[in-house]
Design a protein around this motif. Sequence first.
Motif, PDB file in Angstrom:
ATOM      1  N   TYR A 189     127.561  12.458  82.477  1.00  0.00           N
ATOM      2  CA  TYR A 189     126.223  12.288  83.068  1.00  0.00           C
ATOM      3  C   TYR A 189     126.298  12.397  84.601  1.00  0.00           C
ATOM      4  N   THR A 190     127.292  11.707  85.173  1.00  0.00           N
ATOM      5  CA  THR A 190     127.442  11.697  86.632  1.00  0.00           C
ATOM      6  C   THR A 190     127.703  13.111  87.171  1.00  0.00           C
ATOM      7  N   SER A 191     128.523  13.867  86.464  1.00  0.00           N
ATOM      8  CA  SER A 191     128.835  15.213  86.964  1.00  0.00           C
ATOM      9  C   SER A 191     127.586  16.110  86.917  1.00  0.00           C
ATOM     10  N   GLN A 192     126.732  15.894  85.915  1.00  0.00           N
ATOM     11  CA  GLN A 192     125.496  16.686  85.861  1.00  0.00           C
ATOM     12  C   GLN A 192     124.541  16.287  86.988  1.00  0.00           C
ATOM     13  N   PHE A 193     124.513  14.976  87.276  1.00  0.00           N
ATOM     14  CA  PHE A 193     123.661  14.508  88.385  1.00  0.00           C
ATOM     15  C   PHE A 193     124.144  15.111  89.702  1.00  0.00           C
ATOM     16  N   LYS A 194     125.478  15.148  89.859  1.00  0.00           N
ATOM     17  CA  LYS A 194     126.056  15.728  91.088  1.00  0.00           C
ATOM     18  C   LYS A 194     125.670  17.203  91.207  1.00  0.00           C
ATOM     19  N   ASN A 195     125.762  17.900  90.076  1.00  0.00           N
ATOM     20  CA  ASN A 195     125.371  19.317  90.097  1.00  0.00           C
ATOM     21  C   ASN A 195     123.915  19.475  90.525  1.00  0.00           C
ATOM     22  N   MET A 196     123.067  18.548  90.038  1.00  0.00           N
ATOM     23  CA  MET A 196     121.648  18.654  90.385  1.00  0.00           C
ATOM     24  C   MET A 196     121.453  18.481  91.900  1.00  0.00           C
ATOM     25  N   VAL A 197     122.082  17.442  92.470  1.00  0.00           N
ATOM     26  CA  VAL A 197     121.866  17.227  93.911  1.00  0.00           C
ATOM     27  C   VAL A 197     122.497  18.340  94.754  1.00  0.00           C
ATOM     28  N   ASP A 198     123.557  18.946  94.220  1.00  0.00           N
ATOM     29  CA  ASP A 198     124.211  20.036  94.968  1.00  0.00           C
ATOM     30  C   ASP A 198     123.578  21.403  94.706  1.00  0.00           C
ATOM     31  N   ASP A 199     122.480  21.409  93.957  1.00  0.00           N
ATOM     32  CA  ASP A 199     121.780  22.649  93.641  1.00  0.00           C
ATOM     33  C   ASP A 199     122.637  23.614  92.822  1.00  0.00           C
ATOM     34  N   GLU A 200     123.471  23.051  91.958  1.00  0.00           N
ATOM     35  CA  GLU A 200     124.293  23.859  91.040  1.00  0.00           C
ATOM     36  C   GLU A 200     123.627  23.790  89.651  1.00  0.00           C
ATOM     37  N   PRO A 201     123.986  24.714  88.747  1.00  0.00           N
ATOM     38  CA  PRO A 201     123.417  24.646  87.392  1.00  0.00           C
ATOM     39  C   PRO A 201     123.777  23.317  86.718  1.00  0.00           C
ATOM     40  N   TYR A 202     122.815  22.713  85.998  1.00  0.00           N
ATOM     41  CA  TYR A 202     123.087  21.432  85.335  1.00  0.00           C
ATOM     42  C   TYR A 202     122.267  21.322  84.065  1.00  0.00           C
ATOM     43  N   ASP A 203     122.698  20.395  83.204  1.00  0.00           N
ATOM     44  CA  ASP A 203     122.019  20.191  81.922  1.00  0.00           C
ATOM     45  C   ASP A 203     121.010  19.045  82.078  1.00  0.00           C
ATOM     46  N   SER A 204     119.738  19.399  82.170  1.00  0.00           N
ATOM     47  CA  SER A 204     118.720  18.374  82.429  1.00  0.00           C
ATOM     48  C   SER A 204     118.552  17.416  81.244  1.00  0.00           C
ATOM     49  N   ASN A 254     116.127  12.979  86.072  1.00  0.00           N
ATOM     50  CA  ASN A 254     115.540  14.262  86.474  1.00  0.00           C
ATOM     51  C   ASN A 254     114.418  14.105  87.495  1.00  0.00           C
ATOM     52  N   VAL A 255     113.881  12.890  87.611  1.00  0.00           N
ATOM     53  CA  VAL A 255     112.763  12.709  88.563  1.00  0.00           C
ATOM     54  C   VAL A 255     113.170  13.017  89.996  1.00  0.00           C
ATOM     55  N   PHE A 256     114.470  13.049  90.253  1.00  0.00           N
ATOM     56  CA  PHE A 256     114.923  13.304  91.630  1.00  0.00           C
ATOM     57  C   PHE A 256     115.121  14.795  91.923  1.00  0.00           C
ATOM     58  N   ASP A 257     114.806  15.658  90.945  1.00  0.00           N
ATOM     59  CA  ASP A 257     115.182  17.071  91.111  1.00  0.00           C
ATOM     60  C   ASP A 257     114.555  17.766  92.323  1.00  0.00           C
ATOM     61  N   SER A 258     113.375  17.318  92.753  1.00  0.00           N
ATOM     62  CA  SER A 258     112.831  17.962  93.959  1.00  0.00           C
ATOM     63  C   SER A 258     113.067  17.130  95.222  1.00  0.00           C
ATOM     64  N   VAL A 259     113.113  15.816  95.057  1.00  0.00           N
ATOM     65  CA  VAL A 259     113.346  14.948  96.225  1.00  0.00           C
ATOM     66  C   VAL A 259     114.655  15.303  96.917  1.00  0.00           C
ATOM     67  N   VAL A 260     115.673  15.618  96.108  1.00  0.00           N
ATOM     68  CA  VAL A 260     116.996  15.887  96.700  1.00  0.00           C
ATOM     69  C   VAL A 260     117.045  17.186  97.499  1.00  0.00           C
ATOM     70  N   ARG A 261     115.948  17.930  97.476  1.00  0.00           N
ATOM     71  CA  ARG A 261     115.907  19.168  98.273  1.00  0.00           C
ATOM     72  C   ARG A 261     115.329  18.908  99.674  1.00  0.00           C
ATOM     73  N   THR A 262     114.910  17.673  99.956  1.00  0.00           N
ATOM     74  CA  THR A 262     114.302  17.417 101.265  1.00  0.00           C
ATOM     75  C   THR A 262     115.254  16.641 102.166  1.00  0.00           C
ATOM     76  N   GLY A 263     115.506  17.202 103.325  1.00  0.00           N
ATOM     77  CA  GLY A 263     116.331  16.531 104.330  1.00  0.00           C
ATOM     78  C   GLY A 263     117.645  16.033 103.760  1.00  0.00           C
ATOM     79  N   ASN A 264     117.969  14.829 104.126  1.00  0.00           N
ATOM     80  CA  ASN A 264     119.231  14.231 103.678  1.00  0.00           C
ATOM     81  C   ASN A 264     119.061  13.396 102.425  1.00  0.00           C
TER      82      ASN A 264
END
Lengths: 397, 149
Positions: free
Chosen positions: B88-103, B110-120
């Motif tokens: 689970y953690t590795s998929q979350f990391k992929n999501m924040v790093d904008d890598e392919p991940y299994d939602s 998954n609620v963080f999928d767009s927030v992590v694209r803003t600033g830091n």
Amino acid sequence: MNREDFPMLKQDIIYFDNGATTFKPKCVIDAMSEYYSNYCANAHRGDYEISYKVDLAYESARKKVADFINASRDEIVFTSGATESLNMIANGFFAPILEPGDEVLITLSEHASNVLPWFKLAKTNGIIVNYIELDSNLHVSMANLKKAITPHTRVISLAGLTNVVGDIRPLKEICEFAHSNNIFVVVDGAQSVAHTKTDVKAMDCDFLAFSAHKMCGPTGVGVLYGKSELLESIVPTNLGGGMNESFDSIEEVYLKDIPTRLEAGTPNIAGVIGLGAAVDYLSNIGMNEIELCLIKLKKYLVEKLVTIPHIKIINEECESGIVAFNVDGIFAQDVAYYLNKYHICVRAGNHCAKMLKNAIGVKNTVRISLYFYNTEKEIDKLVELLQDKNKILNEMI
Amino acid sequence: MDANEKRKVILENYSHPYNMGIAETDGYIKTNSNNVSCIDNIDLYVKIENDIIKDVRFTGEACAVAISSTSIMLKEIIGKSIDDVLAYTSQFKNMVDDEPYDSNILNNANVFDSVVRTGNRKVCAYLPYNALLEAIDIYKGVDLKEKKG
């Protein structure tokens, strides 16, 4: 004022993070571009025309900076910024002369660059770092300064204007008192030189450090000012090209005079030329004019913010362009992200003054740091966005 | 879930964070994760038995995204095996790093999928995961020592 001079202001943003760095006027950008485009050669050569032109431009910038703070040309050393200047002062001048048990006085509101070099000397030389107590509005009073001095105090090192509280220190009075007690005074001018007229002779400080990028100049260049006789004693930490006269063997190394002796290696030529242009630019506007403008803008901002019940200002009283505040119950960083959605740039955090939390009991603040190109209209927009706490809560994500 | 609903979930977890506060720390591995630039600072208390995350609690002070992410992480991992949690953690990391991940694995995170694209904000969202991985490492270290003994 003078907004039309700044290319960055053509964008749809409101920039309130001038304490971190200021925008650059086109004349500064042009001066640097002109160097790279039309006479890009090394300094201190002068054997051919464009190289000679570099020498003239580089040394003319030194003269401009000297005039700007009322120093002599040979008292101006170009560094990479205030941080390097402060480290050179601590390591090159004070490390060889301070003895175990000697005291350096700072305060809890100093920036990291005026804290950590002294902490290092505490570790390596056994000096003691003590603190001048801040009064209730977080300012430095002469009474508290006198109280902190002991027979072992050798150095007082203070920001001229602090980067979170924004208080202006009574440096002239401090220098006078310090010198009558044989104490050196180091001034971190990173904020103050950009905000108010600096006259090192009238102030009589021993050293002053500041950065170009906080005063409309480029990043990566700054100034170490020291009284000539003190600069003479600074042990160069960097040795190499440009700073030596000649060398034949380990025993036969001859160094150049100050200030060049303290500028080893090819300097940041474009940066220095840019700083010279920034100094011209600020001088044309007038530092007194800039200071008055900042005080007026700050007053306008504070008068509006104090009417908002969920906002607590940390530094209502200071006479500079800095306002630090918190929105009740909302983390500073969330406030910054909320404002960012409306293209308003503010800084949230501890602003590199990491010991200040011990004095104000608050770890984090939102900081608005104004410069003369900010407007009352921009402040109105900010205040309007901060009025409704529910709006902040709903939109901070 | 649209952007508005995601924001609601994040804010709900910020206003009422799950398992925040701890009374009894016996049997818990304590780790810390902080972000020096913005003072996000979270202590995680992780109880692991037989390779199962039995309980996790947290304390600290941080921004809405970091607090909310911790709350949601806790809801997702308690009761699961270490292997499942690492996946689970590795998929979350992929999501924040904008890598392919299994939602599908991330569920509510998954609620963080767009927030992590803003600033830091990605640093804030990932903050508790650093502490979690450290706690698992400590658990494995203890386990190894016992095996050696």
